[in-house]
Scaffold this motif. Structure first.
Motif, PDB file in Angstrom:
ATOM      1  N   PRO A 115      36.997  36.330  38.750  1.00 31.95           N
ATOM      2  CA  PRO A 115      38.298  35.782  39.205  1.00 31.95           C
ATOM      3  C   PRO A 115      38.281  35.408  40.558  1.00 31.95           C
ATOM      4  N   SER A 116      39.203  34.364  40.776  1.00 35.76           N
ATOM      5  CA  SER A 116      40.172  34.963  41.757  1.00 35.76           C
ATOM      6  C   SER A 116      41.050  36.145  41.175  1.00 35.76           C
ATOM      7  N   ILE A 117      41.194  36.366  43.124  1.00 36.08           N
ATOM      8  CA  ILE A 117      42.356  38.126  42.823  1.00 36.08           C
ATOM      9  C   ILE A 117      43.336  37.687  43.960  1.00 36.08           C
ATOM     10  N   SER A 118      44.242  38.202  42.775  1.00 39.81           N
ATOM     11  CA  SER A 118      45.645  38.402  43.255  1.00 39.81           C
ATOM     12  C   SER A 118      45.583  39.437  42.984  1.00 39.81           C
ATOM     13  N   CYS A 119      46.151  40.063  44.492  1.00 38.06           N
ATOM     14  CA  CYS A 119      47.108  41.300  44.949  1.00 38.06           C
ATOM     15  C   CYS A 119      47.683  41.830  44.312  1.00 38.06           C
ATOM     16  N   SER A 120      47.794  43.580  44.174  1.00 38.66           N
ATOM     17  CA  SER A 120      48.668  44.143  43.099  1.00 38.66           C
ATOM     18  C   SER A 120      49.743  44.172  44.424  1.00 38.66           C
ATOM     19  N   PHE A 121      49.769  44.879  45.440  1.00 34.30           N
ATOM     20  CA  PHE A 121      50.242  44.522  46.829  1.00 34.30           C
ATOM     21  C   PHE A 121      51.272  43.699  46.928  1.00 34.30           C
ATOM     22  N   THR A 122      50.953  42.271  46.943  1.00 33.28           N
ATOM     23  CA  THR A 122      51.541  41.066  47.614  1.00 33.28           C
ATOM     24  C   THR A 122      52.256  40.244  46.673  1.00 33.28           C
ATOM     25  N   ASN A 123      50.625  40.510  45.735  1.00 29.89           N
ATOM     26  CA  ASN A 123      51.579  39.361  44.623  1.00 29.89           C
ATOM     27  C   ASN A 123      50.936  38.063  44.616  1.00 29.89           C
ATOM     28  N   LYS A 124      49.974  38.180  45.467  1.00 25.16           N
ATOM     29  CA  LYS A 124      49.279  36.809  45.890  1.00 25.16           C
ATOM     30  C   LYS A 124      47.726  36.513  46.045  1.00 25.16           C
ATOM     31  N   THR A 125      47.774  35.432  45.176  1.00 24.78           N
ATOM     32  CA  THR A 125      45.649  35.384  45.336  1.00 24.78           C
ATOM     33  C   THR A 125      45.295  35.959  46.804  1.00 24.78           C
ATOM     34  N   GLU A 126      44.851  36.402  47.133  1.00 32.90           N
ATOM     35  CA  GLU A 126      44.109  36.336  48.203  1.00 32.90           C
ATOM     36  C   GLU A 126      42.722  35.112  48.482  1.00 32.90           C
ATOM     37  N   ARG A 127      42.883  34.503  49.250  1.00 25.72           N
ATOM     38  CA  ARG A 127      42.338  33.351  50.042  1.00 25.72           C
ATOM     39  C   ARG A 127      41.418  33.431  51.292  1.00 25.72           C
ATOM     40  N   ILE A 188      26.146  32.567  43.737  1.00 22.23           N
ATOM     41  CA  ILE A 188      28.054  32.858  43.053  1.00 22.23           C
ATOM     42  C   ILE A 188      28.428  32.582  43.458  1.00 22.23           C
ATOM     43  N   ALA A 189      29.771  32.159  42.461  1.00 19.21           N
ATOM     44  CA  ALA A 189      30.548  31.097  42.298  1.00 19.21           C
ATOM     45  C   ALA A 189      31.732  32.203  41.429  1.00 19.21           C
ATOM     46  N   LYS A 190      33.107  31.338  41.656  1.00 21.81           N
ATOM     47  CA  LYS A 190      34.514  32.153  41.507  1.00 21.81           C
ATOM     48  C   LYS A 190      34.504  31.068  41.178  1.00 21.81           C
ATOM     49  N   ALA A 191      35.596  31.767  40.069  1.00 23.75           N
ATOM     50  CA  ALA A 191      36.485  31.052  38.759  1.00 23.75           C
ATOM     51  C   ALA A 191      37.831  30.420  39.347  1.00 23.75           C
ATOM     52  N   LYS A 192      38.383  29.094  39.422  1.00 26.37           N
ATOM     53  CA  LYS A 192      39.412  28.677  40.037  1.00 26.37           C
ATOM     54  C   LYS A 192      40.503  28.969  39.655  1.00 26.37           C
ATOM     55  N   LYS A 193      40.426  28.952  37.807  1.00 20.58           N
ATOM     56  CA  LYS A 193      41.418  28.753  37.062  1.00 20.58           C
ATOM     57  C   LYS A 193      41.398  30.390  36.330  1.00 20.58           C
ATOM     58  N   ILE A 194      40.848  31.115  36.371  1.00 16.99           N
ATOM     59  CA  ILE A 194      41.135  32.620  35.990  1.00 16.99           C
ATOM     60  C   ILE A 194      41.579  33.374  36.652  1.00 16.99           C
ATOM     61  N   GLU A 195      42.475  34.196  37.135  1.00 12.30           N
ATOM     62  CA  GLU A 195      43.223  34.928  38.069  1.00 12.30           C
ATOM     63  C   GLU A 195      43.123  37.178  37.088  1.00 12.30           C
ATOM     64  N   MET A 196      42.979  37.664  38.461  1.00 10.07           N
ATOM     65  CA  MET A 196      42.632  38.675  37.369  1.00 10.07           C
ATOM     66  C   MET A 196      43.187  39.746  39.182  1.00 10.07           C
ATOM     67  N   VAL A 197      45.032  40.630  38.748  1.00  8.06           N
ATOM     68  CA  VAL A 197      45.278  41.439  39.243  1.00  8.06           C
ATOM     69  C   VAL A 197      44.371  42.871  39.355  1.00  8.06           C
ATOM     70  N   HIS A 198      44.182  42.769  40.979  1.00  2.80           N
ATOM     71  CA  HIS A 198      43.420  44.315  41.661  1.00  2.80           C
ATOM     72  C   HIS A 198      44.050  44.792  43.002  1.00  2.80           C
ATOM     73  N   ARG A 199      43.872  45.965  42.964  1.00  4.94           N
ATOM     74  CA  ARG A 199      45.068  46.430  43.917  1.00  4.94           C
ATOM     75  C   ARG A 199      43.389  46.601  45.169  1.00  4.94           C
TER      76      ARG A 199
END
Length: 289
Positions: A115-127, A188-199
């Motif tokens: 998935p696309s990763i949203s960092c729990s510290f910043t609440n932003k999607t990692e790019r 290896i692929a990343k899903a553009k519209k699926i997000e997961m919150v991760h630390r």
């Protein structure tokens, strides 16, 4: 069949139990690999699961491999890797596996999707600022690597790629496996519209306006050592080698002057550099007894 592997190490039980509840309702099998010194009982939150306890801490690579071998032994087609502090939605597995199955029907040879990763510290999607995109197809984008948590693996490719590199123990394990798969012609692929919150990391610090990740002192041993070990491998991307090797002096300075436990951090970084130069792998506990 889809099986999930959750690796825990001295977990925050509230977070781990919430994740297990979500995963249990979305997969056919759940494997918990516990690297903690003390065993944990999760039967109050989920009814059926395979539990593997390694109190000596085998590392993330070995933990994944034990779980993957178990899923293969019971006939699973796909394996989902998750860390204890990741947060997923109630339809996470369905959406991710749907993309995997669709790509398989199109014969795209995708070994893993994350998935696309949203960092729990910043609440932003990692790019990533430097990781290049390999391809883009509807809801998927091809990338050079993804992190282990949230990674859905097509288990049919493991015979070709191999399992995780246990010699690395922890840092770089997920990326190395992705690079190895790509070196063999797989994607290896990343899903553009699926997000997961991760630390990502243990905390954040800022220096001259730039925010950076901070981990525990011992993680510096594996990070510095594994950069040197992986930089020797031909299939590791050049951009990664240049970036990580170039940042070693910067990271050494920041960890030795700007953080707490400075002496511990210096000691672990120096040990990591020495062992990396010598080509020593495995766990710190074994190498520095």
């Amino acid at each position: 069949m889809i099986g999930a592997i959750i690796v825990v190490y001295n977990p925050d039980l509230a977070l781990a139990e919430r994740l297990l509840t979500r995963v249990y309702n979305q997969t056919e099998h759940v494997v918990i690999v516990d690297n903690s010194p003390k065993a944990h009982d999760f039967s109050k939150v989920i009814e059926h699961y395979e539990y593997m306890h390694f109190p000596a801490n085998l590392g993330i690579a070995a933990a994944h491999n034990h779980g993957l071998r178990y899923l293969l032994s019971i006939g699973c087609e796909y394996g989902l890797l998750l860390d204890q502090d990741s947060q997923i939605t109630t339809d996470f597995v369905f959406r991710l596996s749907s993309l995997m199955m669709a790509s398989k029907s199109l014969k795209q040879d995708i070994a893993a999707i994350g998935p696309s990763i949203s960092c729990s510290f910043t609440n932003k999607t990692e790019r990533s600022l430097i990781q290049r995109e390999v391809f883009e197809y509807e809801e998927l984008v091809g990338v050079t690597q993804i992190i282990a948590s949230g990674m859905l693996i097509d288990l049919g490719f493991l015979d070709q790629i191999g399992f995780k590199d246990e010699k690395l123990f922890i840092d770089g394990v997920d990326h190395e496996w992705c690079w190895r798969a790509r070196d063999m012609g797989l994607q290896i692929a990343k899903a553009k519209k699926i997000e997961m919150v991760h630390r990502l990391g243990d905390s954040r610090s800022k220096f001259i306006g730039v925010t950076y990740k901070v981990g525990s002192p011992i993680r510096l041993y594996y990070q510095f050592r594994n950069i040197l070990l992986l930089s020797r491998r031909s299939y590791v991307p050049l951009y990664w080698k240049v970036r990580c090797l170039g940042l070693i002096p910067v990271r050494f300075f920041l960890n030795s002057t700007m953080q707490q436990n400075r002496l511990d951090r210096i000691r672990y970084m120096l040990y990591g550099l020495v062992d990396g130069l010598k080509g020593i792998s495995g766990s710190y506990a074994t190498n520095r007894r």
